[in-house]
Design a protein around this motif. Sequence first.
Motif, PDB file in Angstrom:
ATOM      1  N   LYS A 187       0.853  -1.192   0.000  1.00 32.66           N
ATOM      2  CA  LYS A 187       0.000   0.000   0.000  1.00 32.66           C
ATOM      3  C   LYS A 187       0.888   1.241   0.000  1.00 32.66           C
ATOM      4  O   LYS A 187       2.100   1.152  -0.211  1.00 32.66           O
ATOM      5  N   ASP A 188       0.273   2.406   0.210  1.00 36.37           N
ATOM      6  CA  ASP A 188       1.054   3.638   0.293  1.00 36.37           C
ATOM      7  C   ASP A 188       2.124   3.487   1.374  1.00 36.37           C
ATOM      8  O   ASP A 188       1.930   2.765   2.366  1.00 36.37           O
ATOM      9  N   PHE A 189       3.250   4.186   1.184  1.00 39.31           N
ATOM     10  CA  PHE A 189       4.332   3.995   2.139  1.00 39.31           C
ATOM     11  C   PHE A 189       5.142   5.279   2.354  1.00 39.31           C
ATOM     12  O   PHE A 189       5.155   6.177   1.504  1.00 39.31           O
ATOM     13  N   ILE A 190       5.774   5.337   3.505  1.00 39.59           N
ATOM     14  CA  ILE A 190       6.748   6.379   3.834  1.00 39.59           C
ATOM     15  C   ILE A 190       8.126   5.782   3.572  1.00 39.59           C
ATOM     16  O   ILE A 190       8.422   4.678   4.020  1.00 39.59           O
ATOM     17  N   LEU A 191       8.975   6.515   2.852  1.00 36.93           N
ATOM     18  CA  LEU A 191      10.257   5.962   2.415  1.00 36.93           C
ATOM     19  C   LEU A 191      11.426   6.690   3.070  1.00 36.93           C
ATOM     20  O   LEU A 191      11.485   7.921   3.064  1.00 36.93           O
ATOM     21  N   TYR A 192      12.358   5.918   3.639  1.00 38.52           N
ATOM     22  CA  TYR A 192      13.632   6.458   4.113  1.00 38.52           C
ATOM     23  C   TYR A 192      14.749   5.765   3.338  1.00 38.52           C
ATOM     24  O   TYR A 192      14.780   4.532   3.248  1.00 38.52           O
ATOM     25  N   VAL A 193      15.672   6.559   2.791  1.00 41.12           N
ATOM     26  CA  VAL A 193      16.827   6.006   2.078  1.00 41.12           C
ATOM     27  C   VAL A 193      18.094   6.585   2.699  1.00 41.12           C
ATOM     28  O   VAL A 193      18.272   7.799   2.738  1.00 41.12           O
TER      29      VAL A 193
ATOM     30  N   GLY B 279      18.672   9.804  13.135  1.00 35.27           N
ATOM     31  CA  GLY B 279      17.360  10.048  13.730  1.00 35.27           C
ATOM     32  C   GLY B 279      16.315   8.988  13.419  1.00 35.27           C
ATOM     33  O   GLY B 279      15.112   9.261  13.500  1.00 35.27           O
ATOM     34  N   LEU B 280      16.747   7.793  13.074  1.00 35.85           N
ATOM     35  CA  LEU B 280      15.785   6.738  12.734  1.00 35.85           C
ATOM     36  C   LEU B 280      14.908   6.360  13.924  1.00 35.85           C
ATOM     37  O   LEU B 280      13.738   6.017  13.747  1.00 35.85           O
ATOM     38  N   GLN B 281      15.464   6.422  15.136  1.00 36.32           N
ATOM     39  CA  GLN B 281      14.644   6.102  16.305  1.00 36.32           C
ATOM     40  C   GLN B 281      13.486   7.092  16.436  1.00 36.32           C
ATOM     41  O   GLN B 281      12.351   6.713  16.739  1.00 36.32           O
ATOM     42  N   THR B 282      13.770   8.372  16.158  1.00 42.17           N
ATOM     43  CA  THR B 282      12.703   9.387  16.187  1.00 42.17           C
ATOM     44  C   THR B 282      11.665   9.106  15.112  1.00 42.17           C
ATOM     45  O   THR B 282      10.458   9.242  15.345  1.00 42.17           O
ATOM     46  N   LEU B 283      12.132   8.704  13.923  1.00 44.46           N
ATOM     47  CA  LEU B 283      11.212   8.362  12.839  1.00 44.46           C
ATOM     48  C   LEU B 283      10.291   7.212  13.246  1.00 44.46           C
ATOM     49  O   LEU B 283       9.070   7.269  13.060  1.00 44.46           O
ATOM     50  N   VAL B 284      10.871   6.168  13.822  1.00 43.86           N
ATOM     51  CA  VAL B 284      10.076   5.001  14.222  1.00 43.86           C
ATOM     52  C   VAL B 284       9.116   5.375  15.354  1.00 43.86           C
ATOM     53  O   VAL B 284       7.933   4.979  15.349  1.00 43.86           O
ATOM     54  N   ASP B 285       9.581   6.155  16.329  1.00 48.76           N
ATOM     55  CA  ASP B 285       8.711   6.572  17.432  1.00 48.76           C
ATOM     56  C   ASP B 285       7.522   7.379  16.915  1.00 48.76           C
ATOM     57  O   ASP B 285       6.383   7.196  17.361  1.00 48.76           O
ATOM     58  N   ALA B 286       7.803   8.292  15.974  1.00 39.71           N
ATOM     59  CA  ALA B 286       6.723   9.110  15.412  1.00 39.71           C
ATOM     60  C   ALA B 286       5.759   8.246  14.604  1.00 39.71           C
ATOM     61  O   ALA B 286       4.532   8.424  14.667  1.00 39.71           O
ATOM     62  N   TYR B 287       6.312   7.297  13.871  1.00 45.66           N
ATOM     63  CA  TYR B 287       5.478   6.401  13.065  1.00 45.66           C
ATOM     64  C   TYR B 287       4.514   5.616  13.950  1.00 45.66           C
ATOM     65  O   TYR B 287       3.352   5.402  13.587  1.00 45.66           O
ATOM     66  N   CYS B 288       4.996   5.211  15.116  1.00 44.89           N
ATOM     67  CA  CYS B 288       4.166   4.407  16.019  1.00 44.89           C
ATOM     68  C   CYS B 288       2.991   5.198  16.601  1.00 44.89           C
ATOM     69  O   CYS B 288       2.054   4.609  17.151  1.00 44.89           O
TER      70      CYS B 288
ATOM     71  N   LEU C  51       1.073   7.131  14.720  1.00 44.11           N
ATOM     72  CA  LEU C  51       0.084   7.313  13.661  1.00 44.11           C
ATOM     73  C   LEU C  51      -1.051   6.292  13.771  1.00 44.11           C
ATOM     74  O   LEU C  51      -0.828   5.145  14.151  1.00 44.11           O
ATOM     75  N   LYS C  52      -2.240   6.728  13.425  1.00 46.84           N
ATOM     76  CA  LYS C  52      -3.378   5.819  13.349  1.00 46.84           C
ATOM     77  C   LYS C  52      -3.571   5.409  11.889  1.00 46.84           C
ATOM     78  O   LYS C  52      -3.583   6.252  10.997  1.00 46.84           O
ATOM     79  N   ASN C  53      -3.740   4.133  11.652  1.00 46.92           N
ATOM     80  CA  ASN C  53      -3.884   3.603  10.290  1.00 46.92           C
ATOM     81  C   ASN C  53      -2.782   4.129   9.362  1.00 46.92           C
ATOM     82  O   ASN C  53      -3.066   4.724   8.313  1.00 46.92           O
ATOM     83  N   PRO C  54      -1.525   3.933   9.727  1.00 46.78           N
ATOM     84  CA  PRO C  54      -0.440   4.519   8.938  1.00 46.78           C
ATOM     85  C   PRO C  54      -0.175   3.738   7.654  1.00 46.78           C
ATOM     86  O   PRO C  54      -0.543   2.575   7.548  1.00 46.78           O
ATOM     87  N   PRO C  55       0.473   4.398   6.689  1.00 45.96           N
ATOM     88  CA  PRO C  55       0.996   3.655   5.540  1.00 45.96           C
ATOM     89  C   PRO C  55       2.157   2.789   6.022  1.00 45.96           C
ATOM     90  O   PRO C  55       2.567   2.875   7.191  1.00 45.96           O
ATOM     91  N   GLN C  56       2.699   1.984   5.140  1.00 45.92           N
ATOM     92  CA  GLN C  56       3.865   1.194   5.527  1.00 45.92           C
ATOM     93  C   GLN C  56       5.080   2.114   5.673  1.00 45.92           C
ATOM     94  O   GLN C  56       5.148   3.177   5.055  1.00 45.92           O
ATOM     95  N   LEU C  57       6.024   1.687   6.484  1.00 46.45           N
ATOM     96  CA  LEU C  57       7.284   2.397   6.654  1.00 46.45           C
ATOM     97  C   LEU C  57       8.369   1.555   5.976  1.00 46.45           C
ATOM     98  O   LEU C  57       8.598   0.399   6.365  1.00 46.45           O
ATOM     99  N   VAL C  58       9.018   2.099   4.968  1.00 46.70           N
ATOM    100  CA  VAL C  58      10.015   1.366   4.197  1.00 46.70           C
ATOM    101  C   VAL C  58      11.384   2.011   4.415  1.00 46.70           C
ATOM    102  O   VAL C  58      11.564   3.201   4.132  1.00 46.70           O
ATOM    103  N   LEU C  59      12.338   1.228   4.943  1.00 46.19           N
ATOM    104  CA  LEU C  59      13.683   1.719   5.200  1.00 46.19           C
ATOM    105  C   LEU C  59      14.628   1.050   4.205  1.00 46.19           C
ATOM    106  O   LEU C  59      14.735  -0.174   4.174  1.00 46.19           O
ATOM    107  N   VAL C  60      15.317   1.859   3.398  1.00 42.72           N
ATOM    108  CA  VAL C  60      16.213   1.330   2.374  1.00 42.72           C
ATOM    109  C   VAL C  60      17.659   1.651   2.735  1.00 42.72           C
ATOM    110  O   VAL C  60      17.989   2.807   2.982  1.00 42.72           O
ATOM    111  N   GLY C  61      18.511   0.649   2.800  1.00 41.68           N
ATOM    112  CA  GLY C  61      19.918   0.831   3.116  1.00 41.68           C
ATOM    113  C   GLY C  61      20.522  -0.506   3.468  1.00 41.68           C
ATOM    114  O   GLY C  61      19.901  -1.562   3.281  1.00 41.68           O
ATOM    115  N   LYS C  62      21.745  -0.497   3.968  1.00 47.80           N
ATOM    116  CA  LYS C  62      22.379  -1.754   4.327  1.00 47.80           C
ATOM    117  C   LYS C  62      21.655  -2.444   5.478  1.00 47.80           C
ATOM    118  O   LYS C  62      21.716  -3.643   5.614  1.00 47.80           O
TER     119      LYS C  62
END
Length: 219
Positions: free
Chosen positions: A183-189, A197-206, A208-219
């Motif tokens: 479905k729709d997604f939030i993208l981090y590359v 600041g990924l921990q802040t991103l994940v905390d903020a994502y949590c 959200l109500k009915n959020p899109p997917q969170l996609v993290l791209v990297g190693k």
Amino acid sequence: MKIGIDVRKLRDYGIGTHIKNVILPAVSIDNQNEYVLFCDPADLRSEKSNAIWIAEDSGKYSVREHFNLGRKAAAYKIDLFHSPHYTLPLTFKKLSIVTIHDLIQFKFPQFYPPWKVRAATFVLKRAIQKADLILTVSKTSRNDIVEMFPAAESKIEVIYNRLDPEWSQPVPALDLSSLGIEKDFILYVGNFKTHKGLQTLVDAYCLLKNPPQLVLVGK
């Protein structure tokens, strides 16, 4: 003019990308000056151009690099030395330019050993004092640098980074469902270093109500 550039961080993340997309293209189109590129031995090249590549195996951010680079710069009769990161060889006596990308160690000291922050402060302060020109890649970094090191204000300029030509290529069709994206997604590359600041991103994502997917791209 003969210009020496320290390109030993060519394979690094941000600074390596800056060297590939800003420094080397600028060198390739300059027909007025000669260049000596001090590189990691693994990156040594022999193609004929207005630049020669010289292997330098001293460690990055080491004491040894100040003596080795200064000695080699003198041997090759360098008129201007450019370091695309915040280390300028202290033994080099002629014109110099330093690029300071950010002040991560100072803005987020909790992510670094105290000795590393102290060492960075020593090297950075002297690079700012020594450099004839200071470059940085954003107005935010410029403001941070001037706030912490007021002596930089009279000789600092902003030159923005350049996109890799790869970003202008058409993107091939991709089946997102094969990657688990339904479905729709939030993208981090990017990389997953703590200061990103990924921990802040994940905390903020949590939150959200009915959020899109969170996609993290990297190693």
